[in-house]
Write an enzyme that holds these catalytic residues in place. Sequence first.
Site, PDB file in Angstrom:
ATOM      1  N   CYS A   1      41.162 -36.022 -75.266  1.00  0.00           N
ATOM      2  CA  CYS A   1      39.852 -36.501 -75.682  1.00  0.00           C
ATOM      3  C   CYS A   1      38.846 -35.345 -75.670  1.00  0.00           C
ATOM      4  CB  CYS A   1      39.377 -37.605 -74.739  1.00  0.00           C
ATOM      5  SG  CYS A   1      37.682 -38.156 -75.053  1.00  0.00           S
TER       6      CYS A   1
ATOM      7  N   GLU B   1      43.286 -36.305 -65.452  1.00  0.00           N
ATOM      8  CA  GLU B   1      42.162 -35.597 -66.072  1.00  0.00           C
ATOM      9  C   GLU B   1      41.655 -34.488 -65.166  1.00  0.00           C
ATOM     10  OE1 GLU B   1      37.439 -36.359 -66.831  1.00  0.00           O
ATOM     11  OE2 GLU B   1      38.778 -38.034 -67.324  1.00  0.00           O
TER      12      GLU B   1
ATOM     13  N   THR C   1      35.005 -37.939 -66.427  1.00  0.00           N
ATOM     14  CA  THR C   1      34.312 -38.610 -67.535  1.00  0.00           C
ATOM     15  C   THR C   1      34.051 -40.083 -67.293  1.00  0.00           C
ATOM     16  OG1 THR C   1      36.445 -38.961 -68.617  1.00  0.00           O
ATOM     17  CG2 THR C   1      35.192 -37.007 -69.260  1.00  0.00           C
TER      18      THR C   1
ATOM     19  N   SER D   1      43.923 -47.400 -64.442  1.00  0.00           N
ATOM     20  CA  SER D   1      42.836 -46.821 -65.230  1.00  0.00           C
ATOM     21  C   SER D   1      41.588 -46.632 -64.377  1.00  0.00           C
ATOM     22  CB  SER D   1      42.527 -47.727 -66.427  1.00  0.00           C
ATOM     23  OG  SER D   1      41.302 -47.369 -67.028  1.00  0.00           O
TER      24      SER D   1
ATOM     25  N   ASN E   1      38.472 -45.809 -65.277  1.00  0.00           N
ATOM     26  CA  ASN E   1      37.246 -46.429 -65.795  1.00  0.00           C
ATOM     27  C   ASN E   1      37.298 -47.948 -65.656  1.00  0.00           C
ATOM     28  OD1 ASN E   1      37.593 -47.823 -68.680  1.00  0.00           O
ATOM     29  ND2 ASN E   1      38.980 -46.083 -68.629  1.00  0.00           N
TER      30      ASN E   1
END
Length: 274
Positions: free
Chosen positions: A92, A122, A158, A214, A216
């Site tokens: 991304c 990440e 992020t 996940s 987020n």
Amino acid sequence: MEVLLAKKLGFCFGVRRAIKIAEKNKNGFTLGPLIHNYQEIDRLKNDFNVRLKETYDDVQDGSTLIIRTHGIPKQTLEHLRKKPVQVVDATCPFVTKPQQIVEEMSKEGYEIVIFGDVEHPEIKGVMSYAESGAIVIADVQELHTHKFRRKVALISQTTKQVEKFSEIASYLVQRCSEVRVFNTICNATFDNQRACKDLSQKADIMIVVGGKTSANTKQLLSIALESCKDSYLIENVDEIDDGWFVGKKLCGITAGASTPDWIVERVTEHIKRL
């Protein structure tokens, strides 16, 4: 019972982009899960023969290897580009940004502080761009015993909460001679979190749809629980307990950035039929 969807939810730009890349590269492999949603990964495998490999050692020469949305360590990417495989980078752009910032700031002598989960792919990738290493913290309390250099650069995973990132930035500014703060929280993450907060303040029950791994999606659940104690994280419609909805007047639904529309639709339809 009324059922309302959050104004912002589901797939973000980076995930949609990665899915399209995978669909265009039939018979390819992803290095690690492309996104944190195994139902969508299964769809890519069944419909496009895009398969999952955990290590690049398992990939045969001449294969197409797709880099996951979360990115991979710099050294691994450089190694792959030297191998006889076609590397397709689906990282991304919002993840590439902190990688570039960390590399630049570390070259200029800044101590790197990252607000994030040290075990998240990440962050493992972002850390690899720091020439002298980086400090990864989950909250501001972890900074209380640390002795900082004169120059510090702060970035964020992020998918983190803006409020907590601001708290860390404020702490550093009061204690360091020079602080460079880079807000690397994705706009889609911020919009989804704000919409989740607004809806959970009105709902009697909140359903958060997304992968259990996940980051987020777990943040959305945490935000929902602040205002609505009856908030649940589910990966698919099979995990719904109809008893949750007894006596409820308003059900709110949100979804993580890796959750495809078709899963959200199935969950919504099931709840509306109750």
